[in-house]
Write a protein that holds these residues in place. Sequence first.
Motif, short mmCIF file in Angstrom:
data_model
loop_
_atom_site.label_atom_id
_atom_site.label_comp_id
_atom_site.label_asym_id
_atom_site.label_seq_id
_atom_site.Cartn_x
_atom_site.Cartn_y
_atom_site.Cartn_z
N PHE A 109 49.80 51.10 34.85
CA PHE A 109 48.46 49.83 34.39
C PHE A 109 47.92 49.36 35.75
CE2 PHE A 109 48.73 51.85 30.12
CZ PHE A 109 47.69 52.97 30.08
N GLY A 110 46.66 49.03 35.76
CA GLY A 110 46.11 47.79 36.74
C GLY A 110 44.59 47.84 36.75
N GLY A 111 44.28 46.38 37.09
CA GLY A 111 42.75 46.19 37.10
C GLY A 111 42.11 46.09 38.52
N ARG A 112 41.18 46.13 38.44
CA ARG A 112 40.03 45.26 40.09
C ARG A 112 40.64 45.31 40.73
NH1 ARG A 112 38.71 41.91 42.74
NH2 ARG A 112 36.48 42.33 44.07
N ASP A 113 41.59 43.44 40.48
CA ASP A 113 42.48 43.26 41.68
C ASP A 113 43.29 43.91 42.20
OD1 ASP A 113 40.91 41.08 41.19
OD2 ASP A 113 42.24 39.82 39.91
N ALA A 114 44.33 44.72 41.79
CA ALA A 114 45.10 45.92 42.00
C ALA A 114 44.26 46.80 42.89
CB ALA A 114 46.10 46.00 40.82
N VAL A 115 43.23 47.14 42.03
CA VAL A 115 42.47 48.06 43.03
C VAL A 115 42.48 47.71 44.42
CG1 VAL A 115 40.52 49.88 43.33
CG2 VAL A 115 41.88 49.34 41.01
N VAL A 116 41.71 46.64 44.58
CA VAL A 116 41.53 46.41 45.72
C VAL A 116 42.48 45.88 46.45
CG1 VAL A 116 39.77 44.69 47.16
CG2 VAL A 116 39.00 45.48 44.76
N ALA A 117 43.16 45.33 46.50
CA ALA A 117 44.81 44.74 46.98
C ALA A 117 44.94 46.09 47.19
CB ALA A 117 45.58 44.01 46.13
N ARG A 118 44.86 47.46 47.11
CA ARG A 118 45.74 48.65 46.62
C ARG A 118 47.09 48.23 46.36
NH1 ARG A 118 43.68 51.92 51.25
NH2 ARG A 118 40.93 51.24 51.68
N GLU A 119 47.73 48.09 45.64
CA GLU A 119 49.28 47.23 45.40
C GLU A 119 49.00 48.74 43.56
OE1 GLU A 119 48.31 43.52 43.15
OE2 GLU A 119 48.41 42.48 44.97
N PHE A 120 49.18 49.66 44.73
CA PHE A 120 49.53 51.42 44.06
C PHE A 120 51.37 50.88 43.38
CE2 PHE A 120 47.03 52.53 47.67
CZ PHE A 120 45.97 52.67 47.73
N ARG A 121 51.56 51.78 41.81
CA ARG A 121 52.62 51.40 41.48
C ARG A 121 53.55 53.08 41.12
NH1 ARG A 121 50.00 46.90 40.54
NH2 ARG A 121 49.06 46.32 38.95
N HIS A 122 54.76 52.90 42.09
CA HIS A 122 55.36 53.80 41.28
C HIS A 122 56.21 53.36 39.43
CE1 HIS A 122 56.59 55.43 45.17
NE2 HIS A 122 56.34 53.77 45.75
N ILE A 140 47.30 53.60 40.59
CA ILE A 140 47.13 52.85 40.30
C ILE A 140 45.69 53.28 38.07
CG2 ILE A 140 45.86 50.69 38.86
CD1 ILE A 140 45.87 50.31 42.19
N VAL A 141 46.62 53.57 37.33
CA VAL A 141 45.79 54.07 36.09
C VAL A 141 44.95 52.93 35.76
CG1 VAL A 141 45.28 55.48 33.73
CG2 VAL A 141 47.09 55.92 35.58
N ILE A 142 43.76 53.22 36.07
CA ILE A 142 43.23 51.71 35.53
C ILE A 142 42.55 51.11 33.91
CG2 ILE A 142 39.72 50.82 35.56
CD1 ILE A 142 39.88 52.57 37.81
N ASP A 143 42.83 49.82 33.73
CA ASP A 143 43.09 49.01 32.43
C ASP A 143 41.46 48.61 31.98
OD1 ASP A 143 43.91 47.13 33.52
OD2 ASP A 143 45.55 47.38 32.22
N THR A 144 41.29 48.62 32.63
CA THR A 144 39.79 47.16 32.64
C THR A 144 39.12 47.33 31.37
OG1 THR A 144 39.67 47.59 35.03
CG2 THR A 144 38.08 46.50 33.79
N PHE A 145 38.79 48.66 31.07
CA PHE A 145 37.97 49.14 29.43
C PHE A 145 38.87 49.13 28.59
CE2 PHE A 145 36.91 51.35 33.17
CZ PHE A 145 35.53 50.23 33.40
#
Length: 414
Positions: free
Chosen positions: A295-308, A273-278
């Motif tokens: 790209f992903g934000g807080r919810d993806a990080v907390v839920a560990r919704e990693f992307r390929h 996950i590359v954080i795009d919150t900012f």
Amino acid sequence: MRLVALADSDSYVKWGASLAGTLPPEWDRELLVVDSPMVVSDAQLAAALAGSGISAVSRIALLDVAARLAADPPDAVLVATPGPIARVLTRLVADLVPRPVVVAGLPGISIPTTRKALLYRRQADLLVLHSHREVREFARLSRAKGWDHRFGLATLPFMSQRPASGTDLVFAAQAIVPALREDRLVVAAMLRDAALADPTRRVVIKVRALAGENQTHPERDGYPDLIAELGPVPQNLVVSAVPMAEALDTAAGLVTVSSTAVIEALARRIPAIVIDTFGVRRSLINPVFQESGLFGGRDAVVAREFRHPEPSWLNDNYFHDPVADDWAQTLEALVLARRAGELEGRSSHLPRGGALRAAWDRKRAFGDADRSLGGRVALVVGMPLRAAVRAKNRAGRRFRSRLRTWRSLRASAG
């Protein structure tokens, strides 16, 4: 053929040693760790060398570099340091007789391009980059400036395809991205929340340096301290300074703002996950990930919704066919030209001020690690001149601002 790498800070030691380690077996390779304000500790050095295959390593003072290279002349010197130090070392190496081939480069994600990255390395015979996109965009910038850089393509040398399996969320910390304390607190809270959301799985904050150690970029507001400010630290939220390859061995996914570690993870089929919150902008060093699907934000990080990554993004961005790599062949051709006496000289591109300015650049880059008389003289002479130039520039800006205001008022009145 023989290559000597000059490096100083953690990320550049890792890159320089790993790149040298990819040369064909007939190359003799040595690493000299040059003392500088950001020089690696012994622990950082061991971590940076892990897996590089480089065993001939020693530390050296700046004043001893020229004599060391002259005593056992190499065919090529790889300058693996940040820009201001690279400018000093490439000048030093280019003044040797006989002159070795001078190689320089950038240790990871180098998009977006910057003028200074090229300016500091103008004296290199070969500049190594790591994607088709980097080569294309840096070549365009070099031409626009009227410069004559020669570029070579190399797969990022510390990419590995060894299998990884685990349950850790590994966060690749960066010293200056994001830069603002409040943004770093947001990231710290994300990581803490991810740990609290599932106490059975670890969140690993992978840092480049422990307290008291140097980094390529000085860090303020380190994540361990920020997390401690947020309340009790979950037991499954840990800090690690092991080599990135080791941290990824137990990773289920990697999280970062823009670290090159994401490329290491993807090479091992570890999602990210590359954080795009900012946002997505140059200062965050993340425009390269546009259209990657990462790209992903807080919810993806907390839920560990990693992307390929999106397959269409890969070839142009660090995952080209290694057959396209040409840096080693270009280097060998330059060495053969050198041996034949046909290697073209590279002018030092000294700015106004000549040798005194060069000494000033050296002192500014190396600080107390430059113990030369010339550096001390340049500092004594240069500091007042620098203050005077800055005062003149400020006065000029104020004058131009007032002139624009006056013209605007006059136009309004008319």
